[in-house]
Motif scaffolding. Sequence first.
Motif, mmCIF file in Angstrom:
data_model
loop_
_atom_site.group_PDB
_atom_site.id
_atom_site.type_symbol
_atom_site.label_atom_id
_atom_site.label_comp_id
_atom_site.label_asym_id
_atom_site.label_seq_id
_atom_site.Cartn_x
_atom_site.Cartn_y
_atom_site.Cartn_z
ATOM 1 N N UNK A 283 29.803 44.020 34.194
ATOM 2 C CA UNK A 283 31.109 44.445 34.698
ATOM 3 C C UNK A 283 30.959 45.575 35.715
ATOM 4 N N UNK A 284 30.186 46.609 35.350
ATOM 5 C CA UNK A 284 29.983 47.753 36.243
ATOM 6 C C UNK A 284 29.227 47.334 37.506
ATOM 7 N N UNK A 285 28.247 46.460 37.351
ATOM 8 C CA UNK A 285 27.467 46.015 38.497
ATOM 9 C C UNK A 285 28.327 45.238 39.499
ATOM 10 N N UNK A 286 29.154 44.335 38.987
ATOM 11 C CA UNK A 286 30.075 43.582 39.858
ATOM 12 C C UNK A 286 31.022 44.534 40.593
ATOM 13 N N UNK A 292 30.244 41.505 46.037
ATOM 14 C CA UNK A 292 31.312 40.981 45.168
ATOM 15 C C UNK A 292 32.550 41.873 45.134
ATOM 16 N N UNK A 293 32.361 43.203 45.201
ATOM 17 C CA UNK A 293 33.512 44.121 45.148
ATOM 18 C C UNK A 293 34.452 43.879 46.323
ATOM 19 N N UNK A 294 33.892 43.631 47.499
ATOM 20 C CA UNK A 294 34.735 43.395 48.677
ATOM 21 C C UNK A 294 35.318 41.986 48.690
ATOM 22 N N UNK A 295 34.600 41.027 48.145
ATOM 23 C CA UNK A 295 35.133 39.658 48.058
ATOM 24 C C UNK A 295 36.334 39.601 47.116
ATOM 25 N N UNK A 299 39.376 47.160 44.408
ATOM 26 C CA UNK A 299 40.208 48.374 44.387
ATOM 27 C C UNK A 299 41.684 48.039 44.179
ATOM 28 N N UNK A 300 42.023 46.737 44.062
ATOM 29 C CA UNK A 300 43.408 46.329 43.823
ATOM 30 C C UNK A 300 43.537 45.718 42.425
ATOM 31 N N UNK A 301 44.748 45.740 41.889
ATOM 32 C CA UNK A 301 45.006 45.136 40.571
ATOM 33 C C UNK A 301 44.757 43.638 40.636
ATOM 34 N N UNK A 470 32.835 49.543 55.829
ATOM 35 C CA UNK A 470 33.050 48.539 56.867
ATOM 36 C C UNK A 470 33.389 47.180 56.246
ATOM 37 N N UNK A 471 32.621 46.809 55.214
ATOM 38 C CA UNK A 471 32.855 45.520 54.556
ATOM 39 C C UNK A 471 34.222 45.500 53.872
ATOM 40 N N UNK A 472 34.605 46.621 53.259
ATOM 41 C CA UNK A 472 35.903 46.711 52.577
ATOM 42 C C UNK A 472 37.053 46.626 53.583
ATOM 43 N N UNK A 473 36.903 47.297 54.721
ATOM 44 C CA UNK A 473 37.936 47.264 55.755
ATOM 45 C C UNK A 473 38.126 45.845 56.287
#
Length: 561
Positions: A283-286, A292-295, A299-301, A470-473
């Motif tokens: 869970x923490x790694x993902x 994966x975090x940006x895909x 940061x959103x519900x 950059x990836x998140x944006x």
Amino acid sequence: MFVTDIRKEFYDKVVHERVLVLVAFDVDALCACKILQYLFQCDHVQYTIVPITGRQELENAFLEHSEQVKYVVMINCGGNINILETLQPAEHVIFFIADSHRPVDLVNVYNDDQVKLLMPTTDDFDIPAYDDLFKDDESDDDSGNESDSSAPSGKRRRLDEEVLERRRERRLWEEKRKQILLDYEEFSTYGTSSAMIMFDLAWKMSKDSNDLLWWGIVGLTDQYINNRVERGKYMTDVGDLHKHTLRLNHRNEDDDNTVSVDCMRIYFDEELKLALYRHWSLFESLKHSSYPACKFKMWTVKGQQKMHEFLADMGLPLVQVKQKFTSMDMGLKESFKGLFTASCEKYGLDDISFGSFIAQYGYKNKLCAADVVYAVNGLMECVEAEKSATGYFLEALDCLSRQNVKKLLRGLDLAKRQLTTIMQTVHSFIDMKQIISAGPFLYAYIPEGHPDVKFFSRPNCLGMLAYFMQEAYVATSRSRRSTLLPMVVAAPLNAETGSALVIGIPPKAEESTKNFFGRAFEQAAIQTNSRTLHDNFDTSIIEMKSEDRSKFFDALISLLS
């Protein structure tokens, strides 16, 4: 001058002398240093290792040790600066440079006496011809060619025309030279890993082993996960190392019972882009791995709900994925990778894996090369004030030895803190819309009061933040143009001196790692009289006075528009 036979032209020359080894602060350089240190210890070579963070420290270290040494080995430093002009060495001092930074300084390339480049000729250097850069012809000096007033007028006229023609040719040659240099130095990038070069030396000397191969692998992996080399180049180098892996780890399956408990085995495998998952929870790694975090837009519900769906689709209960990976159900642990890759395409994670290597220490410790990179970097860029920078460098160097597993585990814990801090900062900046499209590039500034500002005063950590931001944006932006925008991130460096650290990275859409910010930063500083320090060996990382930040970035926007 490029060395063609690294054993004869480098190692055999230094083996009977005291050697000064100058090592840059990056994981690849540490791995290369570790291999060279092993070779020197085998042959009882006297050496001094000095870690250096920038050009000023390079000058200081050489000045301090120059009287004691004839040979200087430079690892990931010195290749892209004019060594002789910068250090002003005595004529007997010879420099051997293993540096992955590109472009290589052209004076270093064409100096046959004191500068020897330990770089594979298979790399694409695109070196301009000698005649286009240097003029040896003394006849270009016009001082003795002025027309003789006592000569007949016709002859005098011819002499004047000849002088004018030579001056015109000289001016054209200088203009052409200037353009050639501009084109050659326009982009900064990286070449072959220095750790791979040192492993190649060990192999040619028949002193290679699994330990040395592992350090070569970690050095190459550092380049890949920190976006320093393109995927094609990485896969080519992985192929070369895979051949050595098969050679050094070849044994019959029947021999498994005779293997020592403390042996080391390396094997090639497809690795997931999940940071430290074997030493964390899934869970923490993902959540803290940029891809994966940006895909999922973690940061959103909605993004977190999507990740829960993804885990449910794999058949992994939350109770299992939220506990340590080592504590997971054995059946789920063994089938996890297959389940993960099977569900990835459905959720758009089509680039979740890459070819890498895993080291098994006896029956206990299993380490992926990427995990070691994170751990070594965590130790090297530790923000605790217990030790000096040199102290942390030496601790990071020590943790590469498999006897020092405790230090490596500490590095893994520090790496988790780094990744957690980076993710929290990205989350905050996306929520507050603090990543700004400044026209020709994206821009973010870490404010002085930021609770984790000390983490981002380190160049590697700031670089990881820049790529994650950059990836998140790009993932949240509705504009297709966002993938074409490079990014600049700045963070306070020293509150007492009022300085900031600035890094520029290429656009997300570009497969190439070529970076034009080094030249752009120089020009913006000159145009605005900004107080900048171009001390880092990577030209796309600079220091500047925080007061000059506004006018500097205005000039940068104007330059790149």
